[in-house]
Motif scaffolding. Structure first.
Motif, mmCIF file in Angstrom:
data_model
loop_
_atom_site.group_PDB
_atom_site.id
_atom_site.type_symbol
_atom_site.label_atom_id
_atom_site.label_comp_id
_atom_site.label_asym_id
_atom_site.label_seq_id
_atom_site.Cartn_x
_atom_site.Cartn_y
_atom_site.Cartn_z
ATOM 1 N N MET A 1 0.842 -1.176 0.000
ATOM 2 C CA MET A 1 0.000 0.000 0.000
ATOM 3 C C MET A 1 0.882 1.231 0.000
ATOM 4 O O MET A 1 1.832 1.301 0.758
ATOM 5 C CB MET A 1 -0.883 0.000 1.249
ATOM 6 C CG MET A 1 -1.779 1.199 1.328
ATOM 7 S SD MET A 1 -2.929 1.111 2.683
ATOM 8 C CE MET A 1 -1.839 1.388 4.048
ATOM 9 N N VAL A 3 0.683 5.653 -0.271
ATOM 10 C CA VAL A 3 -0.116 6.870 -0.293
ATOM 11 C C VAL A 3 0.790 8.014 -0.694
ATOM 12 O O VAL A 3 1.807 8.249 -0.051
ATOM 13 C CB VAL A 3 -0.729 7.147 1.101
ATOM 14 C CG1 VAL A 3 -1.552 8.423 1.062
ATOM 15 C CG2 VAL A 3 -1.580 5.975 1.547
ATOM 16 N N PRO A 91 -3.390 -2.652 4.181
ATOM 17 C CA PRO A 91 -4.589 -2.181 3.468
ATOM 18 C C PRO A 91 -5.887 -2.451 4.244
ATOM 19 O O PRO A 91 -6.788 -1.619 4.249
ATOM 20 C CB PRO A 91 -4.556 -2.968 2.148
ATOM 21 C CG PRO A 91 -3.115 -3.281 1.945
ATOM 22 C CD PRO A 91 -2.571 -3.533 3.325
ATOM 23 N N GLU A 94 -6.175 0.145 6.890
ATOM 24 C CA GLU A 94 -6.447 1.470 6.319
ATOM 25 C C GLU A 94 -7.892 1.590 5.831
ATOM 26 O O GLU A 94 -8.572 2.565 6.120
ATOM 27 C CB GLU A 94 -5.492 1.755 5.159
ATOM 28 C CG GLU A 94 -5.729 3.074 4.451
ATOM 29 C CD GLU A 94 -5.426 4.296 5.308
ATOM 30 O OE1 GLU A 94 -6.087 5.327 5.101
ATOM 31 O OE2 GLU A 94 -4.545 4.234 6.186
ATOM 32 N N PHE A 95 -8.357 0.601 5.074
ATOM 33 C CA PHE A 95 -9.657 0.699 4.419
ATOM 34 C C PHE A 95 -10.762 -0.080 5.115
ATOM 35 O O PHE A 95 -11.937 0.135 4.836
ATOM 36 C CB PHE A 95 -9.549 0.233 2.964
ATOM 37 C CG PHE A 95 -8.552 1.026 2.167
ATOM 38 C CD1 PHE A 95 -8.802 2.346 1.833
ATOM 39 C CD2 PHE A 95 -7.355 0.456 1.774
ATOM 40 C CE1 PHE A 95 -7.879 3.090 1.109
ATOM 41 C CE2 PHE A 95 -6.428 1.190 1.049
ATOM 42 C CZ PHE A 95 -6.689 2.508 0.715
ATOM 43 N N GLY A 97 -12.556 -3.901 6.230
ATOM 44 C CA GLY A 97 -13.041 -5.001 5.403
ATOM 45 C C GLY A 97 -13.404 -6.198 6.255
ATOM 46 O O GLY A 97 -13.307 -6.176 7.482
ATOM 47 N N ALA A 171 -12.015 0.413 9.389
ATOM 48 C CA ALA A 171 -10.944 1.271 8.863
ATOM 49 C C ALA A 171 -10.447 2.149 9.996
ATOM 50 O O ALA A 171 -11.221 2.857 10.613
ATOM 51 C CB ALA A 171 -11.482 2.126 7.721
ATOM 52 N N ILE A 176 -4.005 7.730 4.742
ATOM 53 C CA ILE A 176 -4.433 8.693 3.721
ATOM 54 C C ILE A 176 -4.756 10.033 4.374
ATOM 55 O O ILE A 176 -4.316 11.086 3.911
ATOM 56 C CB ILE A 176 -5.628 8.149 2.920
ATOM 57 C CG1 ILE A 176 -5.169 6.957 2.075
ATOM 58 C CG2 ILE A 176 -6.244 9.237 2.044
ATOM 59 C CD1 ILE A 176 -6.276 6.219 1.377
ATOM 60 N N LYS A 177 -5.512 10.002 5.460
ATOM 61 C CA LYS A 177 -5.863 11.247 6.163
ATOM 62 C C LYS A 177 -4.612 11.980 6.639
ATOM 63 O O LYS A 177 -4.514 13.199 6.526
ATOM 64 C CB LYS A 177 -6.784 10.953 7.337
ATOM 65 C CG LYS A 177 -7.217 12.231 8.053
ATOM 66 C CD LYS A 177 -8.166 11.948 9.194
ATOM 67 C CE LYS A 177 -8.668 13.189 9.885
ATOM 68 N NZ LYS A 177 -7.858 14.343 9.945
#
Length: 197
Positions: A1, A3, A91, A94-95, A97, A171, A176-177
């Motif tokens: 991953m 960013v 990942p 982060e996201f 799932g 998440a 990303i933030k």
């Protein structure tokens, strides 16, 4: 991953206005931003996620690459292995799932199942003591069905794993933030480089 903050349109538009002799200054702006974002992600790892092995924290890296403004890139990323240890879960953190059972315990009614270590099979830091393979290598390992209809893996009288069909991971890493939060500072410093007010 990985960013990258350099993919943002506002920053790219400032790059087009920068003379090439500002490259070292622009690189410095990116270096400061990527370090701040990296530190923020490490703080999230420390305070929001229960660290067990520390592998996820060690997998987090940063880089600033490029030899001219057109190729300048800043990245925060997670490597997928350190030595022989695989670290595929950045990942998912982060996201978010859902992890669903695929093969293990498929002969049990309702299987397959994931095994979640519990109780005696966890250190005080939450690290699994014995894998399922290690537990089942012992002669007194067995699976027992609870009154609830769920299953547990026992070593003698000690519950080592509970069996579940799936686990949802929210998440929560925020890589990303952390990068996006640096954009105003990057823009301000790039404006200073080209003399805007």
């Amino acid at each position: 991953m990985e960013v990258r903050v350099t993919n943002l349109a506002e920053i790219q538009s400032y790059f087009k206005q920068l003379p090439e002799d500002t490259f070292q200054d622009a690189k410095g702006v990116f270096q400061k931003a990527v370090v701040k974002a990296h530190r923020k992600t490490q703080q999230v790892l420390k305070w929001r996620l229960k660290r067990r092995t520390g592998l996820l924290a060690h997998s987090m890296k940063m880089s600033v690459t490029g030899k001219k403004l057109k190729t300048l890139k800043a990245s925060n990323y997670s490597v997928n292995a350190i030595g022989s240890k695989k670290i595929p879960y950045a990942p998912m953190q982060e996201f978010g799932g859902t992890v669903t059972a695929k093969r293990a315990y498929r002969k049990l009614p309702g299987g397959p199942y994931l095994n979640i270590p519990v109780g005696n099979n966890l250190t005080s830091a939450g690290v699994m003591r014995l894998s399922a393979r290690e537990v089942f290598s012992e002669k007194d390992a067995h699976i027992r069905k609870f009154k609830s209809g769920k299953y547990g893996v026992f070593l003698g009288s000690n519950l080592m794993f509970i069996l579940v069909k799936r686990v949802h991971i929210p998440a929560r890493l925020g890589m990303i933030k952390a990068n996006v939060d640096q954009v105003p500072t990057i823009l301000s410093e790039l404006q200073n480089l080209i003399g805007e007010k």
